[in-house]
Motif scaffolding. Structure first.
Motif, PDB file in Angstrom:
ATOM      1  N   LEU A  53       0.894  -0.855   0.497  1.00 33.33           N
ATOM      2  CA  LEU A  53      -0.304  -0.101   0.120  1.00 33.33           C
ATOM      3  C   LEU A  53       1.210   1.260   0.180  1.00 33.33           C
ATOM      4  O   LEU A  53       1.714   1.534   1.217  1.00 33.33           O
ATOM      5  CB  LEU A  53      -0.943  -0.147   1.160  1.00 33.33           C
ATOM      6  N   GLU A  54       0.688   1.558  -1.021  1.00 34.88           N
ATOM      7  CA  GLU A  54       1.735   3.111  -1.315  1.00 34.88           C
ATOM      8  C   GLU A  54       0.383   3.738  -1.161  1.00 34.88           C
ATOM      9  O   GLU A  54      -0.548   4.509  -1.370  1.00 34.88           O
ATOM     10  CB  GLU A  54       2.481   3.349  -2.439  1.00 34.88           C
ATOM     11  N   PHE A  55       0.791   5.632  -1.055  1.00 36.28           N
ATOM     12  CA  PHE A  55       0.212   7.399  -0.868  1.00 36.28           C
ATOM     13  C   PHE A  55       2.150   7.976  -1.730  1.00 36.28           C
ATOM     14  O   PHE A  55       2.873   7.754  -1.353  1.00 36.28           O
ATOM     15  CB  PHE A  55       0.635   7.525   0.410  1.00 36.28           C
ATOM     16  N   GLN A  56       0.877   7.855  -2.453  1.00 39.56           N
ATOM     17  CA  GLN A  56       1.730   9.250  -3.158  1.00 39.56           C
ATOM     18  C   GLN A  56       1.297   9.976  -4.260  1.00 39.56           C
ATOM     19  O   GLN A  56      -0.210  10.400  -4.468  1.00 39.56           O
ATOM     20  CB  GLN A  56       1.781   8.793  -4.653  1.00 39.56           C
ATOM     21  N   MET A  57       1.735  11.623  -4.126  1.00 43.75           N
ATOM     22  CA  MET A  57       1.228  12.818  -4.405  1.00 43.75           C
ATOM     23  C   MET A  57       0.664  12.461  -5.894  1.00 43.75           C
ATOM     24  O   MET A  57       1.600  12.162  -7.012  1.00 43.75           O
ATOM     25  CB  MET A  57       1.991  13.689  -4.196  1.00 43.75           C
ATOM     26  N   VAL A  58      -0.537  13.550  -6.564  1.00 44.64           N
ATOM     27  CA  VAL A  58      -0.975  13.295  -7.259  1.00 44.64           C
ATOM     28  C   VAL A  58      -0.492  14.410  -8.455  1.00 44.64           C
ATOM     29  O   VAL A  58      -0.311  15.783  -7.748  1.00 44.64           O
ATOM     30  CB  VAL A  58      -2.506  13.292  -7.909  1.00 44.64           C
ATOM     31  N   ASP A  59      -0.244  14.643  -9.616  1.00 44.21           N
ATOM     32  CA  ASP A  59       0.928  15.791 -10.019  1.00 44.21           C
ATOM     33  C   ASP A  59       0.028  16.631 -10.935  1.00 44.21           C
ATOM     34  O   ASP A  59      -0.347  16.230 -11.997  1.00 44.21           O
ATOM     35  CB  ASP A  59       2.368  15.448 -11.291  1.00 44.21           C
ATOM     36  N   ASP A  60      -0.429  17.489 -10.262  1.00 46.44           N
ATOM     37  CA  ASP A  60      -1.420  17.991 -11.083  1.00 46.44           C
ATOM     38  C   ASP A  60      -1.585  18.758 -11.960  1.00 46.44           C
ATOM     39  O   ASP A  60      -1.935  19.981 -12.623  1.00 46.44           O
ATOM     40  CB  ASP A  60      -3.036  18.854  -9.813  1.00 46.44           C
TER      41      ASP A  60
ATOM     42  N   VAL B 187       5.167   9.121 -12.718  1.00 45.38           N
ATOM     43  CA  VAL B 187       5.235   7.773 -13.476  1.00 45.38           C
ATOM     44  C   VAL B 187       3.712   8.109 -13.471  1.00 45.38           C
ATOM     45  O   VAL B 187       2.369   9.064 -12.550  1.00 45.38           O
ATOM     46  CB  VAL B 187       5.211   6.916 -12.203  1.00 45.38           C
ATOM     47  N   ILE B 188       2.677   7.007 -13.991  1.00 48.46           N
ATOM     48  CA  ILE B 188       1.611   6.941 -14.501  1.00 48.46           C
ATOM     49  C   ILE B 188       1.252   5.913 -14.064  1.00 48.46           C
ATOM     50  O   ILE B 188       1.562   4.709 -13.907  1.00 48.46           O
ATOM     51  CB  ILE B 188       1.262   6.985 -16.113  1.00 48.46           C
ATOM     52  N   LYS B 189      -0.043   5.467 -12.916  1.00 44.56           N
ATOM     53  CA  LYS B 189      -0.687   4.280 -12.433  1.00 44.56           C
ATOM     54  C   LYS B 189      -2.069   4.193 -12.555  1.00 44.56           C
ATOM     55  O   LYS B 189      -2.610   5.345 -13.300  1.00 44.56           O
ATOM     56  CB  LYS B 189       0.014   4.798 -11.500  1.00 44.56           C
ATOM     57  N   PHE B 190      -3.137   3.536 -13.250  1.00 42.73           N
ATOM     58  CA  PHE B 190      -3.975   3.526 -12.854  1.00 42.73           C
ATOM     59  C   PHE B 190      -4.744   2.610 -12.396  1.00 42.73           C
ATOM     60  O   PHE B 190      -5.109   2.388 -11.127  1.00 42.73           O
ATOM     61  CB  PHE B 190      -4.433   2.315 -14.064  1.00 42.73           C
ATOM     62  N   GLY B 191      -6.269   3.917 -12.611  1.00 43.50           N
ATOM     63  CA  GLY B 191      -7.414   3.532 -11.597  1.00 43.50           C
ATOM     64  C   GLY B 191      -8.648   3.200 -12.031  1.00 43.50           C
ATOM     65  O   GLY B 191      -8.878   2.944 -13.684  1.00 43.50           O
ATOM     66  N   SER B 192      -9.459   2.156 -11.950  1.00 43.81           N
ATOM     67  CA  SER B 192     -10.714   2.189 -12.097  1.00 43.81           C
ATOM     68  C   SER B 192     -11.803   2.753 -12.608  1.00 43.81           C
ATOM     69  O   SER B 192     -11.398   4.070 -11.746  1.00 43.81           O
ATOM     70  CB  SER B 192     -11.212   0.487 -11.666  1.00 43.81           C
ATOM     71  N   LEU B 193     -12.439   3.300 -13.679  1.00 38.08           N
ATOM     72  CA  LEU B 193     -13.358   4.259 -13.197  1.00 38.08           C
ATOM     73  C   LEU B 193     -14.973   3.447 -14.133  1.00 38.08           C
ATOM     74  O   LEU B 193     -15.426   3.107 -14.821  1.00 38.08           O
ATOM     75  CB  LEU B 193     -12.962   4.977 -14.644  1.00 38.08           C
ATOM     76  N   GLY B 194     -15.388   3.292 -12.950  1.00 35.27           N
ATOM     77  CA  GLY B 194     -16.905   2.540 -13.254  1.00 35.27           C
ATOM     78  C   GLY B 194     -16.314   0.965 -13.777  1.00 35.27           C
ATOM     79  O   GLY B 194     -15.376   0.367 -13.346  1.00 35.27           O
ATOM     80  N   PRO B 195     -17.552  -0.079 -14.020  1.00 39.42           N
ATOM     81  CA  PRO B 195     -16.586  -1.372 -13.731  1.00 39.42           C
ATOM     82  C   PRO B 195     -16.082  -1.249 -15.211  1.00 39.42           C
ATOM     83  O   PRO B 195     -14.847  -2.960 -14.637  1.00 39.42           O
ATOM     84  CB  PRO B 195     -18.498  -2.048 -14.143  1.00 39.42           C
TER      85      PRO B 195
ATOM     86  N   THR C 221      -5.794   7.357 -16.085  1.00 42.71           N
ATOM     87  CA  THR C 221      -4.434   7.246 -15.659  1.00 42.71           C
ATOM     88  C   THR C 221      -4.191   8.424 -14.861  1.00 42.71           C
ATOM     89  O   THR C 221      -5.223   9.376 -14.349  1.00 42.71           O
ATOM     90  CB  THR C 221      -3.919   7.484 -16.834  1.00 42.71           C
ATOM     91  N   TYR C 222      -3.686   8.254 -13.486  1.00 41.86           N
ATOM     92  CA  TYR C 222      -3.071   8.896 -13.034  1.00 41.86           C
ATOM     93  C   TYR C 222      -1.666   9.460 -12.856  1.00 41.86           C
ATOM     94  O   TYR C 222      -1.180   8.615 -13.227  1.00 41.86           O
ATOM     95  CB  TYR C 222      -3.182   8.541 -11.318  1.00 41.86           C
ATOM     96  N   THR C 223      -1.716  10.681 -13.136  1.00 42.20           N
ATOM     97  CA  THR C 223      -0.368  11.576 -13.415  1.00 42.20           C
ATOM     98  C   THR C 223       0.360  11.545 -12.596  1.00 42.20           C
ATOM     99  O   THR C 223      -0.225  12.102 -11.241  1.00 42.20           O
ATOM    100  CB  THR C 223      -0.104  11.944 -13.997  1.00 42.20           C
ATOM    101  N   LEU C 224       1.311  10.707 -11.322  1.00 42.56           N
ATOM    102  CA  LEU C 224       1.726  11.057  -9.696  1.00 42.56           C
ATOM    103  C   LEU C 224       3.142  11.174  -9.732  1.00 42.56           C
ATOM    104  O   LEU C 224       4.462  11.471 -10.869  1.00 42.56           O
ATOM    105  CB  LEU C 224       2.135   9.336  -9.429  1.00 42.56           C
ATOM    106  N   ASP C 225       3.434  12.692  -8.612  1.00 45.52           N
ATOM    107  CA  ASP C 225       5.452  12.048  -8.187  1.00 45.52           C
ATOM    108  C   ASP C 225       5.559  10.860  -8.243  1.00 45.52           C
ATOM    109  O   ASP C 225       5.300   9.709  -7.748  1.00 45.52           O
ATOM    110  CB  ASP C 225       4.784  12.911  -7.411  1.00 45.52           C
ATOM    111  N   ARG C 226       6.745  10.620  -9.521  1.00 46.49           N
ATOM    112  CA  ARG C 226       7.538   8.931  -8.711  1.00 46.49           C
ATOM    113  C   ARG C 226       7.605   8.572  -7.752  1.00 46.49           C
ATOM    114  O   ARG C 226       7.807   7.791  -6.624  1.00 46.49           O
ATOM    115  CB  ARG C 226       9.060   9.534  -9.719  1.00 46.49           C
ATOM    116  N   LYS C 227       8.115   9.772  -6.550  1.00 47.60           N
ATOM    117  CA  LYS C 227       8.386   9.354  -4.896  1.00 47.60           C
ATOM    118  C   LYS C 227       7.160   8.848  -4.397  1.00 47.60           C
ATOM    119  O   LYS C 227       6.413   9.731  -4.420  1.00 47.60           O
ATOM    120  CB  LYS C 227       8.975  10.960  -4.484  1.00 47.60           C
TER     121      LYS C 227
END
Lengths: 408, 583
Positions: free
Chosen positions: B214-221, B279-287, B292-298
């Protein structure tokens, strides 16, 4: 009209089956007694499903004698063990069963606690076994958790006397950290020792059942079988009548114990799949019983059965058995063909299954064709309060047409 | 409509066609070689790709005793979970009471408070009943007060501990790359795990005991590199949306959305296009969609630092469900800094490389206790459900309650292969003998019976394939039993027809009477097996249940084939009222 039919049994012969009734009831009473005596004396070979413990099926690369394996097990500290050859002769397979003890005795846990207190210079260490081959170790929090974990690993590897497999950081609070340490399991240890003694071995199957679970499986299995049999009897009582149902009970008891007897005599393991074998025997036998019963019911003259003379009933029963004899022989043969071929060609688990099936079905065919109707007649005689049953008098059958013409 | 045998033959032909259609995936599955099988076990979608597009993808699954694998039963120690919960609550109560300047001497892990005086005790219990909804006062003496966890909470922990453990274990097993794992509750406090094709129980055990990631990463907006992208793959859309910040302004949220099966192509498309600090990670959107989420690498924080997560309420005056998190001392420091410098930004909660959600920092959080308020615009029930879901995600890092291994069984793949091989031979010999006996004894009618029984077997397998049922060795015993019952039904009917013929009836009439009088015996014997099957299915476990499944499906199909299919043939050969019948 020329029907050229092949048959094993000519229904015109009208054999007097009533003569065998007493013998069949005697057998039905004897089989459970012998089976219980067998379980009492030689004991049933309970599989680990019901007895708990650990079982391994191991294939060696060369023939190994069971006694040699026992010696290796005893050196490891598993004095309570069972070793038997398994499967085909040339496969060098062995079934090894040990009563799996906790890897950690109370003393071991104490020893490890003291060891850690000494080595880590820390005041409080708590270790408690979490299933057979795990310890939960609770240590005071350290500033550098990674270093602490490494240190713990090193200490356990060097001084605990047990081989560790993995250490996991499980949980932490402000003032303590908990590690879950997985040690070498029993099966690993046994496999290692066997490899050292006899060269390469292949562990084909490992099963471990906790004694608490095995107790539950025992009760669950027994209850399932009991309820299934009860449901069948209720159905028979509804479909036929209460005079018929006890015959089915006699049959079921004889067949269930008969199957048990095969387990005892063959030294086959009795485990969960064996329950399925037992039920198959019972299923086929009850099926036979129903066919015979159905025929009896049909052969009895229509109208109020309580007014029938006992002789008439007896003749009808005998005729019904004669009429269904072809079918009984035939069906039994087809099922026996399958089960005997399984017995000969299949190996391992299926072999014991087929043996139980073959012998159980043979017994079942007799009980359902003779003991069940015999019990029915007995019920009629004693509970129907009728007189004048002479067992040795030849039967007299009536065809459907005769009945229709009102002979009876 | 079913008067004519031709209509009935057509109907049974259609039925056979459907059965064969249902069996296609099973035939494909059983002909896979070792490497293909590994492929199928590794990737959920691999098997579907091997099938023609118009085929279903459920198939008969060989049981662990036939294909090898690991079976385990874990016991969940709920009582220990409750003890830990009480100890944690005691810790929180202590901290909070200190913050609020409440006077007390001590609060033990068993929730026993000790006080200097009765008045101190009374103020304290007052404070607890206001601020700590989850605690109840049980009893008190002059200088002590014993609290306990709220009974409704206790029962929910009892209820959820096993479910949470199941969730945690599922997450971990998904990482192991075992397909078709089955994880289910057994009884009230046990979990059954089955991993087909996995043959190292020790390894499975250490994997199951591992902590999930489990990780917490900031979203880069701030970065807008997504906007520069050209030629998006087909089916991928660029979405620009916004979210509300605590000061009332709007934060920009730019992302790609696409159907789940496009994941690989999006990954390869993005390769080399992502800025170094992101870094780009993915999350679900509906079923069935991903975003995509653009996140800080750290990675700012990991689940290691998270001690506890619970469903709570959003504020003192706000009864909306929220999720409260408690961090360890080290985690609290990091979290303090992170929240202070990121007010109005979003922090992504990433579980096993998938973004679960991205809540916004509303204030600075110094105490190591954060509360996540869930988005509005939904009913209380929906929000509560989400809160529970998120709590599960957050807690999946650690098992909620200690587990013990109650049952472990592992079967090597070679063993099952042996059983199958030997079983095949036996089955073949047995079937050929039965077929020969039937044909020798009943001639042409015997041949009809054989056809009907084989037809029955095909329908049975098709039904199992359709259900995606598992077949174990005891299951095969059940199959054999129904097979026997099916043959028996044919024997009963044939014998009856013979009897009628002996009485001098013409074949056509003999067939009709024979069927009519045989029906009760056939029906009764099927019904008893069916009842036995139902009862065993209800009360049995594992192998016994599998046996029962076969019995239930088998008897239903067998009664149909016994009275319907064979009758077609008899009606066919007696259609012109012949004088003789080969039986």
């Amino acid at each position: 009209m020329n029907h050229r039919m092949f048959r094993f049994f000519d229904p015109k012969t009208e054999v007097n089956f009533i003569r065998f009734f007493r013998a069949s009831l005697l057998i039905a009473a004897l089989v459970p007694i012998i089976a219980i005596a067998g379980v009492w004396t030689t004991g049933l070979n309970w599989g680990i499903d019901f007895s708990g413990g650990m079982e391994m099926q191991v294939q060696f690369s060369k023939p190994v004698h069971a006694d040699e394996i026992r010696k290796v097990l005893e050196e490891l500290g598993y004095g309570k063990n069972q070793v038997q050859a398994y499967g085909a002769k040339d496969s060098y397979e062995m079934l090894i069963r040990v009563e799996r003890m906790d890897t950690f005795s109370e003393d071991d846990v104490k020893r490890i606690e003291n060891l850690l207190v000494g080595q880590l210079n820390s005041a409080s260490v708590q270790a408690h076994p979490n299933s057979q081959d795990r310890l939960l170790i609770r240590l005071p929090s350290a500033n550098d958790q990674k270093a602490q974990e490494e240190k713990l690993t090193a200490i356990l590897a060097a001084h605990s006397g047990f081989r560790t497999r993995s250490i996991l950081h499980e949980d932490s609070q402000n003032n303590w950290v908990e590690y879950n340490v997985l040690f070498m399991g029993v099966s690993d240890k046994v496999a290692e020792a066997l490899t050292a003694a006899f060269g390469k071995v292949e562990v084909r199957r490992v099963e471990f059942v906790d004694s608490q679970v095995s107790k539950q499986l025992r009760t669950d299995g027994a209850l399932a079988v009991f309820y299934a049999i009860l449901a069948i009897l209720i159905y028979i009582a509804i479909r036929f009548d209460l005079f018929f149902a006890p015959g089915a009970v006699v049959c079921l008891i004889q067949d269930t114990f008969g199957a048990f007897l095969v387990f005892v005599l063959g030294r086959y393991e009795f485990d969960l799949p064996s329950v399925a074998a037992l039920l198959t025997v019972v299923g086929v036998s009850i099926n036979n019983t129903i066919v015979v019963y159905d025929r009896i019911r049909e052969t009895l003259p229509p109208g109020d059965r309580s007014k029938l003379a006992e002789n008439t009933i007896r003749d009808c029963v005998n005729k019904a058995i004669n009429d269904t004899m072809s079918r009984t022989i035939n069906t039994s043969l087809t099922v026996l063909f399958s089960s005997i071929s399984l017995w000969i060609f299949a190996g391992g688990v299926i072999k014991s299954f087929a043996a139980v099936l073959t012998i159980g079905l043979g017994l079942g065919a007799f009980s359902s064709t003779l003991a069940a109707p015999a019990t029915y007649l007995w019920m009629v005689h004693y509970l129907g309060r009728r007189e004048g049953l002479n067992r040795d008098e030849g039967p007299k059958g009536y065809t459907r047409e005769e009945k229709a013409r009102g002979v009876v | 409509m079913f008067e004519s045998w031709k209509t009935r033959l057509l109907f049974s032909g259609i039925l056979l066609g459907s059965a064969i259609y249902l069996l296609i995936p099973t035939l494909v599955y059983f002909r896979l070689d070792e490497s293909q099988l590994r492929e199928v076990r590794r990737d959920k979608h691999a098997f579907a790709k091997m099938l023609p597009a118009w085929s279903i993808d459920t198939h008969i699954v060989p049981g662990l005793d036939l294909q090898g694998g690991v079976h385990m039963v874990l016991g969940v120690d709920v009582e220990k979970a409750l003890k830990d919960r009480a100890a944690r609550t005691a810790e929180r109560l202590k901290d909070y009471a200190k913050e609020q300047k409440m006077a007390f001497s001590d609060i033990s892990a068993e929730l026993l408070g000790t006080f200097a005086s009765t008045s101190e005790r009374d103020t304290f219990t007052e404070f607890v009943s206001k601020k700590f909804q989850e605690l109840r006062l049980v009893s008190q003496t002059d200088a002590q007060a014993q609290f306990e966890l709220d009974p409704t909470l206790v029962s929910s922990v009892r209820r959820d501990a096993v479910d949470q453990t199941i969730n945690t274990i599922r997450t971990r097993i998904d990482k192991m790359g075992v397909t078709e794992p089955s994880i289910s509750k057994r009884g009230s406090d046990k979990i059954q795990i089955q991993l087909p094709g996995f043959d190292n129980p020790e390894e499975a055990k250490s994997l199951i005991g591992r902590t999930a990631q489990l990780e917490f990463q900031m979203v880069d907006d701030k970065t807008e590199f997504l906007k520069e992208l050209k030629d998006l793959p087909e089916g991928v859309q660029m979405i620009t949306s916004s979210y509300g910040r605590p000061n009332g302004s709007q934060g920009k949220d730019i992302f790609l959305q696409f159907p789940e099966e496009k994941l690989e192509s999006v990954k390869s498309y993005l390769k080399g296009k992502i800025p170094a600090e992101n870094v780009i990670k993915f999350g679900s959107l509906g079923p069935s969609y991903l975003r995509t989420y653009t996140l800080d690498r750290k990675v700012a924080l990991t689940g290691e630092e998270l001690i506890d997560a619970q469903v709570s309420q959003a504020g003192e005056m706000d009864s909306r469900p929220a999720v409260s998190m408690t961090f360890s001392a080290g985690g609290a420091r990091v979290f303090d800094e992170l929240s202070g410098s990121n007010i109005g930004n979003r922090m992504a909660i990433v579980l096993e490389e998938r973004v679960d959600s991205a809540p916004v920092f509303n204030t600075r959080i110094p105490s190591g206790r954060a509360s996540i308020t869930l988005g509005g615009g939904r009913t209380h029930e929906e929000t509560l459900k989400d809160a529970n879901q998120l709590t599960l995600v957050l807690k999946s890092g650690a098992l909620p309650a200690p587990v013990t291994f109650r049952e472990e069984r592992s079967v090597g793949p070679s063993l099952g292969a042996d059983s199958i091989q030997k079983g095949q031979m036996a089955f073949l010999v047995g079937s050929v003998l039965v077929i020969l006996l039937m044909i020798f004894y009943y001639r042409i009618s015997g041949f009809f019976s054989v056809v009907a029984v084989i037809y029955n077997l095909i329908l049975m397998l098709a039904a199992l394939a359709w259900l995606g049922a598992t077949v174990t060795l005891p299951g095969i015993a059940g199959l054999l039993l129904t097979f026997g019952i099916a043959v028996d039904a044919n024997v009963i009917i044939n014998e009856r027809i013979r009897e009628e013929l002996r009485r001098g009836k013409m074949p056509r009439e003999a067939v009709a009477t024979g069927y009519r009088s045989a029906f009760t015996a056939v029906f009764d014997s099927h019904v008893t097996s069916f009842i036995a099957g139902l009862v065993l299915w209800e009360f049995g476990t594992g192998p016994v249940q599998n046996f029962a499944t076969m019995l239930i499906i088998g008897t239903v199909l067998s009664i149909f084939t016994a009275v319907f299919i064979t009758r077609i043939f008899f009606d066919m050969v007696t259609a012109n009222n012949p004088k003789e019948l080969s039986i």
